[in-house]
Design a protein around this motif. Sequence first.
Motif, short mmCIF file in Angstrom:
data_model
loop_
_atom_site.label_atom_id
_atom_site.label_comp_id
_atom_site.label_asym_id
_atom_site.label_seq_id
_atom_site.Cartn_x
_atom_site.Cartn_y
_atom_site.Cartn_z
N ASN A 1 0.83 -1.21 0.00
CA ASN A 1 0.00 0.00 0.00
C ASN A 1 0.86 1.26 0.00
O ASN A 1 2.09 1.20 -0.01
N GLU A 2 0.18 2.39 0.01
CA GLU A 2 0.90 3.67 -0.11
C GLU A 2 1.81 3.95 1.08
O GLU A 2 2.71 4.78 1.01
N LYS A 3 1.62 3.22 2.18
CA LYS A 3 2.47 3.37 3.36
C LYS A 3 3.61 2.36 3.38
O LYS A 3 4.39 2.33 4.34
N GLY A 4 3.69 1.55 2.35
CA GLY A 4 4.75 0.57 2.27
C GLY A 4 4.46 -0.74 2.98
O GLY A 4 5.36 -1.56 3.16
N ASN A 5 3.19 -0.96 3.37
CA ASN A 5 2.81 -2.18 4.07
C ASN A 5 2.23 -3.21 3.11
O ASN A 5 1.50 -2.85 2.18
N ILE B 1 -4.94 4.70 -8.17
CA ILE B 1 -4.56 3.41 -8.74
C ILE B 1 -4.07 3.62 -10.17
O ILE B 1 -4.84 4.05 -11.03
N THR B 2 -2.82 3.32 -10.42
CA THR B 2 -2.22 3.49 -11.74
C THR B 2 -1.92 2.11 -12.34
O THR B 2 -2.02 1.08 -11.68
N SER B 3 -1.54 2.11 -13.61
CA SER B 3 -1.18 0.85 -14.25
C SER B 3 0.03 0.23 -13.57
O SER B 3 0.16 -1.00 -13.49
N GLU B 4 0.94 1.07 -13.05
CA GLU B 4 2.12 0.57 -12.35
C GLU B 4 1.72 -0.16 -11.07
O GLU B 4 2.30 -1.19 -10.71
N VAL B 5 0.74 0.40 -10.36
CA VAL B 5 0.25 -0.25 -9.14
C VAL B 5 -0.34 -1.62 -9.47
O VAL B 5 -0.06 -2.61 -8.79
N ARG B 6 -1.13 -1.67 -10.52
CA ARG B 6 -1.74 -2.95 -10.91
C ARG B 6 -0.68 -3.97 -11.31
O ARG B 6 -0.77 -5.15 -10.96
N LYS B 7 0.32 -3.54 -12.08
CA LYS B 7 1.35 -4.46 -12.56
C LYS B 7 2.19 -5.02 -11.41
O LYS B 7 2.78 -6.10 -11.54
N ALA B 8 2.26 -4.31 -10.30
CA ALA B 8 3.06 -4.75 -9.15
C ALA B 8 2.34 -5.78 -8.29
O ALA B 8 2.93 -6.37 -7.37
N TYR C 1 -6.11 0.11 -0.08
CA TYR C 1 -5.27 1.01 -0.87
C TYR C 1 -6.04 2.30 -1.14
O TYR C 1 -7.10 2.29 -1.74
N LYS C 2 -5.49 3.43 -0.69
CA LYS C 2 -6.22 4.70 -0.74
C LYS C 2 -5.68 5.69 -1.76
O LYS C 2 -6.35 6.67 -2.08
N ALA C 3 -4.49 5.46 -2.27
CA ALA C 3 -3.90 6.38 -3.25
C ALA C 3 -4.50 6.12 -4.64
O ALA C 3 -5.29 5.20 -4.84
N ASP D 1 -9.35 -3.05 -9.26
CA ASP D 1 -9.39 -1.78 -8.54
C ASP D 1 -10.26 -1.87 -7.29
O ASP D 1 -9.92 -1.34 -6.23
N ALA D 2 -11.40 -2.57 -7.42
CA ALA D 2 -12.26 -2.76 -6.25
C ALA D 2 -11.55 -3.57 -5.17
O ALA D 2 -11.68 -3.28 -3.97
N LEU D 3 -10.77 -4.54 -5.59
CA LEU D 3 -10.07 -5.38 -4.62
C LEU D 3 -8.95 -4.62 -3.93
O LEU D 3 -8.69 -4.80 -2.74
N LEU D 4 -8.27 -3.76 -4.67
CA LEU D 4 -7.27 -2.89 -4.05
C LEU D 4 -7.91 -1.99 -2.99
O LEU D 4 -7.38 -1.83 -1.89
N ARG D 5 -9.06 -1.42 -3.33
CA ARG D 5 -9.76 -0.58 -2.35
C ARG D 5 -10.21 -1.40 -1.15
O ARG D 5 -10.12 -0.96 -0.01
N LYS D 6 -10.70 -2.59 -1.42
CA LYS D 6 -11.11 -3.48 -0.34
C LYS D 6 -9.95 -3.76 0.61
O LYS D 6 -10.12 -3.83 1.82
N GLY D 7 -8.77 -3.92 0.04
CA GLY D 7 -7.57 -4.19 0.84
C GLY D 7 -7.00 -2.96 1.52
O GLY D 7 -5.98 -3.07 2.21
#
Length: 236
Positions: free
Chosen positions: A163-167, A202-209, A198-200, A190-196
């Motif tokens: 996540n955006e805090k490095g956790n 969401i970019t393609s780089e975030v998804r690819k990681a 992630y508040k920043a 994207d919904a799953l990132l939010r569920k987990g």
Amino acid sequence: MAAGCCGTKKQKLNNSQSLLSSESSDGHSSTTSMTSNGPNGTVALPEMCFYCFDVLYSQLFNLEPPKTPTFNNDAYPLFVTWKIGKDKRLRGCIGTFNALNLQMGLREYAITSAFKDSRFNPVTRDEFTKLSVSVSILRHFEDAADYLDWEVGVHGIRIEFINEKGNKRTATFLPEVAPEQGWDQIQTIDALLRKGGYKATITSEVRKAIKLTRYQSEIISVTYQDYVNYWNGRRC
């Protein structure tokens, strides 16, 4: 470890900032194929759902626990989902990615999903006759090549991300969630990132990681009326 499975209500994702409130999963272990006792090698049976109703009824009305069921007691990851009303609104959904013996696991998560899903108040006696329950048995875990290496309506997905805090965080959706919500792959991710959490942005780089594990589930569902019919049939 316990994990929430789905969003609180149906909603469309118009952009990557849409939020879904639910718990993130925090445990995972794969499982191998085990003995089945259903047709065509299936594991999930209606009796598992009837047992969940028995367990919940005993808990709500302070009765002795139900007798040990006779269905397969091999170990699998599993989820129990309670819904309510004619429109089958989500009422609780919690499970585990750790393989548990089915009899113990369903007993535990029938109660946990009814009373301890943080998105909802505990299920009450008055609600019991309005409920339906689904049991999901998770199988065929595979590491995906990337965040798009899965199929909507076929696979459940579990993601690990930073996540955006490095956790490190994780979250999952069962296979039925994306089609129920009308989401494509990107909207689901994207919904799953939010569920987990992630508040920043969401970019393609975030998804690819993302590290993604795909899996399949056998799901069986019964309504309260099915449960009543089952017990009436046993008395005949």
